[in-house]
Design a protein around this motif. Structure first.
Motif, PDB file in Angstrom:
ATOM      1  N   MET B   1      29.303 -62.083 -14.622  1.00  0.00           N
ATOM      2  CA  MET B   1      29.130 -61.373 -13.368  1.00  0.00           C
ATOM      3  C   MET B   1      27.657 -61.099 -13.128  1.00  0.00           C
ATOM      4  SD  MET B   1      30.206 -57.462 -14.420  1.00  0.00           S
ATOM      5  CE  MET B   1      31.824 -57.912 -15.038  1.00  0.00           C
ATOM      6  N   ILE B   2      27.304 -60.975 -11.849  1.00  0.00           N
ATOM      7  CA  ILE B   2      25.916 -60.654 -11.501  1.00  0.00           C
ATOM      8  C   ILE B   2      25.806 -59.141 -11.355  1.00  0.00           C
ATOM      9  CG2 ILE B   2      24.060 -60.936  -9.816  1.00  0.00           C
ATOM     10  CD1 ILE B   2      24.634 -63.594 -10.865  1.00  0.00           C
ATOM     11  N   VAL B   3      24.869 -58.562 -12.087  1.00  0.00           N
ATOM     12  CA  VAL B   3      24.621 -57.130 -11.963  1.00  0.00           C
ATOM     13  C   VAL B   3      23.246 -56.949 -11.341  1.00  0.00           C
ATOM     14  CG1 VAL B   3      24.181 -55.007 -13.233  1.00  0.00           C
ATOM     15  CG2 VAL B   3      26.098 -56.466 -13.884  1.00  0.00           C
ATOM     16  N   ARG B   4      23.208 -56.077 -10.341  1.00  0.00           N
ATOM     17  CA  ARG B   4      21.949 -55.814  -9.661  1.00  0.00           C
ATOM     18  C   ARG B   4      21.703 -54.317  -9.686  1.00  0.00           C
ATOM     19  NH1 ARG B   4      20.101 -55.483  -4.235  1.00  0.00           N
ATOM     20  NH2 ARG B   4      18.055 -56.470  -4.030  1.00  0.00           N
ATOM     21  N   ALA B   5      20.542 -53.930 -10.180  1.00  0.00           N
ATOM     22  CA  ALA B   5      20.232 -52.506 -10.273  1.00  0.00           C
ATOM     23  C   ALA B   5      18.754 -52.293  -9.983  1.00  0.00           C
ATOM     24  CB  ALA B   5      20.571 -51.972 -11.663  1.00  0.00           C
ATOM     25  N   ARG B   6      18.425 -51.082  -9.544  1.00  0.00           N
ATOM     26  CA  ARG B   6      17.026 -50.755  -9.301  1.00  0.00           C
ATOM     27  C   ARG B   6      16.478 -50.186 -10.607  1.00  0.00           C
ATOM     28  NH1 ARG B   6      14.189 -46.591  -5.899  1.00  0.00           N
ATOM     29  NH2 ARG B   6      12.293 -47.637  -5.221  1.00  0.00           N
ATOM     30  N   VAL B   7      15.658 -50.986 -11.284  1.00  0.00           N
ATOM     31  CA  VAL B   7      15.173 -50.605 -12.611  1.00  0.00           C
ATOM     32  C   VAL B   7      13.687 -50.290 -12.529  1.00  0.00           C
ATOM     33  CG1 VAL B   7      14.950 -51.325 -15.015  1.00  0.00           C
ATOM     34  CG2 VAL B   7      16.905 -52.107 -13.655  1.00  0.00           C
ATOM     35  N   ASN B   8      13.340 -49.066 -12.881  1.00  0.00           N
ATOM     36  CA  ASN B   8      11.946 -48.601 -12.809  1.00  0.00           C
ATOM     37  C   ASN B   8      11.329 -48.932 -11.459  1.00  0.00           C
ATOM     38  OD1 ASN B   8      12.276 -47.638 -15.384  1.00  0.00           O
ATOM     39  ND2 ASN B   8      11.389 -49.455 -16.353  1.00  0.00           N
ATOM     40  N   GLY B   9      12.106 -48.707 -10.425  1.00  0.00           N
ATOM     41  CA  GLY B   9      11.589 -48.836  -9.070  1.00  0.00           C
ATOM     42  C   GLY B   9      11.735 -50.207  -8.441  1.00  0.00           C
ATOM     43  N   GLU B  10      12.224 -51.178  -9.221  1.00  0.00           N
ATOM     44  CA  GLU B  10      12.273 -52.544  -8.711  1.00  0.00           C
ATOM     45  C   GLU B  10      13.706 -53.075  -8.807  1.00  0.00           C
ATOM     46  OE1 GLU B  10      10.251 -56.744 -10.097  1.00  0.00           O
ATOM     47  OE2 GLU B  10       9.425 -54.876 -10.886  1.00  0.00           O
ATOM     48  N   TRP B  11      14.204 -53.681  -7.741  1.00  0.00           N
ATOM     49  CA  TRP B  11      15.551 -54.261  -7.800  1.00  0.00           C
ATOM     50  C   TRP B  11      15.536 -55.493  -8.681  1.00  0.00           C
ATOM     51  CZ3 TRP B  11      19.927 -52.005  -6.611  1.00  0.00           C
ATOM     52  CH2 TRP B  11      19.893 -50.899  -5.742  1.00  0.00           C
ATOM     53  N   ARG B  12      16.402 -55.487  -9.696  1.00  0.00           N
ATOM     54  CA  ARG B  12      16.467 -56.630 -10.620  1.00  0.00           C
ATOM     55  C   ARG B  12      17.910 -57.071 -10.711  1.00  0.00           C
ATOM     56  NH1 ARG B  12      12.388 -56.219 -14.730  1.00  0.00           N
ATOM     57  NH2 ARG B  12      13.132 -58.288 -15.313  1.00  0.00           N
ATOM     58  N   SER B  13      18.131 -58.344 -10.983  1.00  0.00           N
ATOM     59  CA  SER B  13      19.513 -58.768 -11.193  1.00  0.00           C
ATOM     60  C   SER B  13      19.587 -59.737 -12.357  1.00  0.00           C
ATOM     61  CB  SER B  13      20.095 -59.381  -9.928  1.00  0.00           C
ATOM     62  OG  SER B  13      19.318 -60.474  -9.543  1.00  0.00           O
ATOM     63  N   ALA B  14      20.754 -59.812 -12.954  1.00  0.00           N
ATOM     64  CA  ALA B  14      20.951 -60.696 -14.098  1.00  0.00           C
ATOM     65  C   ALA B  14      22.422 -61.044 -14.184  1.00  0.00           C
ATOM     66  CB  ALA B  14      20.496 -60.015 -15.382  1.00  0.00           C
ATOM     67  N   GLU B  15      22.682 -62.209 -14.761  1.00  0.00           N
ATOM     68  CA  GLU B  15      24.067 -62.605 -14.984  1.00  0.00           C
ATOM     69  C   GLU B  15      24.442 -62.190 -16.402  1.00  0.00           C
ATOM     70  OE1 GLU B  15      25.336 -66.394 -13.702  1.00  0.00           O
ATOM     71  OE2 GLU B  15      27.395 -65.745 -14.144  1.00  0.00           O
ATOM     72  N   VAL B  16      25.467 -61.351 -16.515  1.00  0.00           N
ATOM     73  CA  VAL B  16      25.893 -60.861 -17.831  1.00  0.00           C
ATOM     74  C   VAL B  16      27.396 -61.033 -17.972  1.00  0.00           C
ATOM     75  CG1 VAL B  16      24.049 -59.126 -17.929  1.00  0.00           C
ATOM     76  CG2 VAL B  16      26.283 -58.508 -16.998  1.00  0.00           C
ATOM     77  N   TRP B  17      27.889 -60.957 -19.188  1.00  0.00           N
ATOM     78  CA  TRP B  17      29.352 -60.971 -19.372  1.00  0.00           C
ATOM     79  C   TRP B  17      29.872 -59.540 -19.257  1.00  0.00           C
ATOM     80  CZ3 TRP B  17      32.811 -59.762 -23.657  1.00  0.00           C
ATOM     81  CH2 TRP B  17      32.194 -59.059 -24.701  1.00  0.00           C
TER      82      TRP B  17
END
Lengths: 284, 157
Positions: B1-17
């Motif tokens: 699944m793709i997870v998208r979160a605002r990390v330390n002020g910046e929107w980041r996304s990654a594919e994780v299980w």
């Protein structure tokens, strides 16, 4: 520590969560996940499907409703401990919420998750029993209210049926003059209750104990009311000596847990001591 | 699944299980290894981060649970080479031994001082009770938090 493979869904509504629960027989419902994720990593639990309740709005609240404090199932321990209504009207509940684990756990863990999990050493069960609370569950056949006395059925076992989700917990508001307290002996490493005691006490016009409800957690396979001790205390002067004398009967008839921290004899003593402390704390 | 979160002020996304924790997302997918992976059971606090402003154990939160939310990690505390006053105080007070628990303690201490700028000792102990130091360097950690509280009282952040 990696959990067994599972599928995951975070439905936006309770109805959708109930549908998923019906469709996936080996699904587990996740509230805060502070117990469930830990068990999954240890592979004690290996659900094939996780239904995460976090997106469902309106399950986290503390409000006064028809003579009760109604707590949404997804209310975190930290939110409950901080709620002015709870601190003012039901100190025992705020004290129990505040005594759970550590801040990191209290910020995520929820009352609904804790009561559904029914860890024998969790803190809420004693308060739920002493306050005559009610667990509200929603299932395929609608909503059901389970009285505290029927909720805990064994070690990690509750009256929750397959396909049901805990949605609310109700604590009747105590009449003016009725007071409550929760005290515990914390396991030094885990923070769980080696023994936890909740007391609800009302003094009569004559200054004697008119009514008392006393419940323990951590001491047996599930939380229990200490009815013999309640009976012994009713009608007594609320002195420390009388409270301690009545507590001699608190462990009566209970099959106490034994573990590395406390054998049954020591737990019986803790039940007597913490029972007295809870009653005396409630009396102030 | 793709997870998208605002990390330390910046929107980041990654594919994780599905079973990936927020900690794995941060360390293995987003290049943020400051939060440490130790007990993986929510006992030790080495992975403490903020999720929507609240202190949590990143090991006991699924990456999926952080989707569309705000995450702040220990990496956000220093401004370039300028350490956060809590980090400075840890160095000065000698509150670092092997260092593995340090990021978690620093984050928990910053969380405390945001809520209570002048905590007494009992409050500090309670606030740090979710963090373990197996070198048992607690006395100096408490010194560091007291020092940081004094310093921060006198300066804007």
């Amino acid at each position: 520590m990696i959990p067994a493979a599972f599928d995951y869904a975070a439905p936006a509504t309770l109805d959708e969560a109930l549908r998923l629960l019906r469709r996936h027989r080996h699904a587990k419902v996740m509230a805060g996940g502070q117990s469930l994720l830990s068990l999954m990593k240890l592979r004690v639990a290996s659900p094939s499907f996780i239904i995460d309740l976090r997106r469902i709005g309106r399950l986290a609240y503390v409000k006064e409703d028809k003579g009760a404090i109604a707590v949404g199932a997804m209310t975190t321990h930290a939110a409950l401990a901080a709620a002015a209504l709870v601190r003012r009207r039901l100190p025992a509940l705020a004290q129990a919420a505040e005594a759970i684990g550590d801040l990191q756990v209290r910020n995520v863990g929820t009352i609904g998750g804790s009561l559904a999990h029914a860890d024998p050493a969790a803190d809420y069960p004693a308060v739920l029993l002493a306050c005559d609370g009610v667990v509200v569950v929603r299932g395929p056949r609608g909503t059901r209210k389970v009285p505290a006395g029927q909720w805990f059925t064994g070690l990690f076992a509750t009256a929750l049926r397959s396909g049901e989700i805990v949605v609310e917990v109700q604590f009747p508001i105590l009449p003016a003059g009725t007071r409550s307290a929760y005290v515990k002996m914390k396991h030094p490493a885990s923070g769980f209750a080696v023994v936890g005691a909740a007391a609800v006490v009302r003094l009569g016009r004559d200054g004697r104990v008119a009514d008392v409800r006393l419940a323990f957690t951590g001491a047996a396979s599930h939380a229990f009311r200490a009815r013999a001790a309640e009976e012994a205390l009713r009608g007594q002067e609320p002195t420390e000596a009388a409270v301690r004398a009545a507590m001699a009967r608190a462990p009566e008839g209970v099959d106490l847990l034994e573990d590395l921290v406390a054998d049954a004899a020591y737990r019986a003593q803790l039940v007597r001591v913490y029972g007295a402390r809870a009653v005396l704390a409630a009396l102030g | 699944m793709i997870v998208r979160a605002r990390v330390n002020g910046e929107w980041r996304s990654a594919e994780v299980w599905a079973g990936a924790s927020l900690l794995h997302l941060l360390r293995d997918h987003l290049g943020l290894p400051g939060s440490k992976n130790a007990c993986e059971q929510g006992e030790c606090g080495s992975c403490s981060v903020w999720l929507d402003g609240e202190l949590v154990c990143a090991c006991l939160v699924l990456a999926a649970q952080a989707h569309a939310r705000e995450v702040r990690t220990v990496e956000a505390l220093a401004a370039g080479d300028r350490l956060h006053p809590v980090q400075e105080a840890f160095v000065e007070a000698g509150a670092v031994q092997c260092g593995f628990c340090t990021p978690g303690f620093v984050v928990a201490a910053v969380d405390l001082l945001q809520r209570d700028p002048a905590p007494d000792d009992a409050t500090i102990r309670e606030a740090l009770s979710g963090n373990l130091c197996r070198c048992t360097g607690y006395a100096k950690i408490l010194d560091a938090v007291r020092l940081a509280a004094q310093r921060m009282a006198g300066r804007p952040r």
